[in-house]
Design a protein around this motif. Structure first.
Motif, mmCIF file in Angstrom:
data_model
loop_
_atom_site.group_PDB
_atom_site.id
_atom_site.type_symbol
_atom_site.label_atom_id
_atom_site.label_comp_id
_atom_site.label_asym_id
_atom_site.label_seq_id
_atom_site.Cartn_x
_atom_site.Cartn_y
_atom_site.Cartn_z
ATOM 1 N N VAL A 32 0.838 -1.200 0.000
ATOM 2 C CA VAL A 32 0.000 0.000 0.000
ATOM 3 C C VAL A 32 0.874 1.253 0.000
ATOM 4 O O VAL A 32 0.565 2.228 -0.690
ATOM 5 N N SER A 91 -5.429 -3.475 7.904
ATOM 6 C CA SER A 91 -4.024 -3.888 7.882
ATOM 7 C C SER A 91 -3.142 -3.022 8.772
ATOM 8 O O SER A 91 -1.972 -3.318 8.938
ATOM 9 N N ARG A 134 -8.214 -3.165 4.200
ATOM 10 C CA ARG A 134 -8.809 -2.582 5.410
ATOM 11 C C ARG A 134 -8.404 -3.404 6.618
ATOM 12 O O ARG A 134 -8.399 -4.620 6.584
ATOM 13 N N VAL A 171 -5.940 3.121 3.118
ATOM 14 C CA VAL A 171 -6.405 1.829 3.643
ATOM 15 C C VAL A 171 -7.855 1.930 4.100
ATOM 16 O O VAL A 171 -8.685 1.072 3.786
#
Length: 162
Positions: A49, A103, A101, A72
């Motif tokens: 990400v 994380s 989501r 996120v």
């Protein structure tokens, strides 16, 4: 009469110590098979990400935590390539859109349930991971003792005592 009492006490001490150490090893095994892979996945997902955020928003890697957290929490998806799915341990899922989501939250965090509830309701929450704690680390989990380095490798460090 003194010998049987001493032997009984010795046997009891041995069994208690043996049971305690066996319990410690079983808990370590359970933690390594149930919780740590979850944290490994999260840290690897954060690295992916972060790379995506750096490219998308044209900022230097590593991007600020706020930018990653907004990405996120928005539920925006990332297309898994064969390389990223292999890195995450999701072999065979290339071509799937995946959101990350949750994380930013470690399952061993004492406030895990509260943070997940806040995240699901789009309320502000504090991530479990320490963001960029040193010059070569992207994120560090103080609960599991795992860190993801800027090059994407995982490193085991000392975990915080519960």
């Amino acid at each position: 009469m003194r010998v049987p009492v001493a032997i009984t006490i010795g046997v009891c001490l041995f069994l208690v110590t043996f049971g305690f150490k066996t319990g410690q090893h079983l808990f370590g095994w359970w933690r390594s098979t149930h919780i740590e892979p979850y944290c490994e996945y999260n840290l690897k997902a954060l690295w992916i990400v972060s790379r995506k955020c750096s490219v998308k928003y044209r900022v230097q890697f590593p991007p600020p935590l706020k930018l990653v957290q907004d990405f996120v929490d928005s539920g925006e998806t990332i297309l898994l390539t064969s390389r990223t799915s292999g890195y995450l341990g999701l072999v065979g899922r290339e071509g799937m859109q995946t959101d990350f989501r949750g994380s930013l939250i470690c399952a061993r965090d004492p406030n895990y349930s509260l943070k997940i509830a806040k995240m699901s309701q789009n309320l502000p929450y504090e991530p479990s991971y320490l963001w960029h704690p040193d010059a070569r680390t992207l994120a560090y989990c103080p609960y599991c003792g795992l860190a993801v380095l800027l090059d994407g490798k995982l490193e085991r460090r000392g975990a915080m005592k519960p």
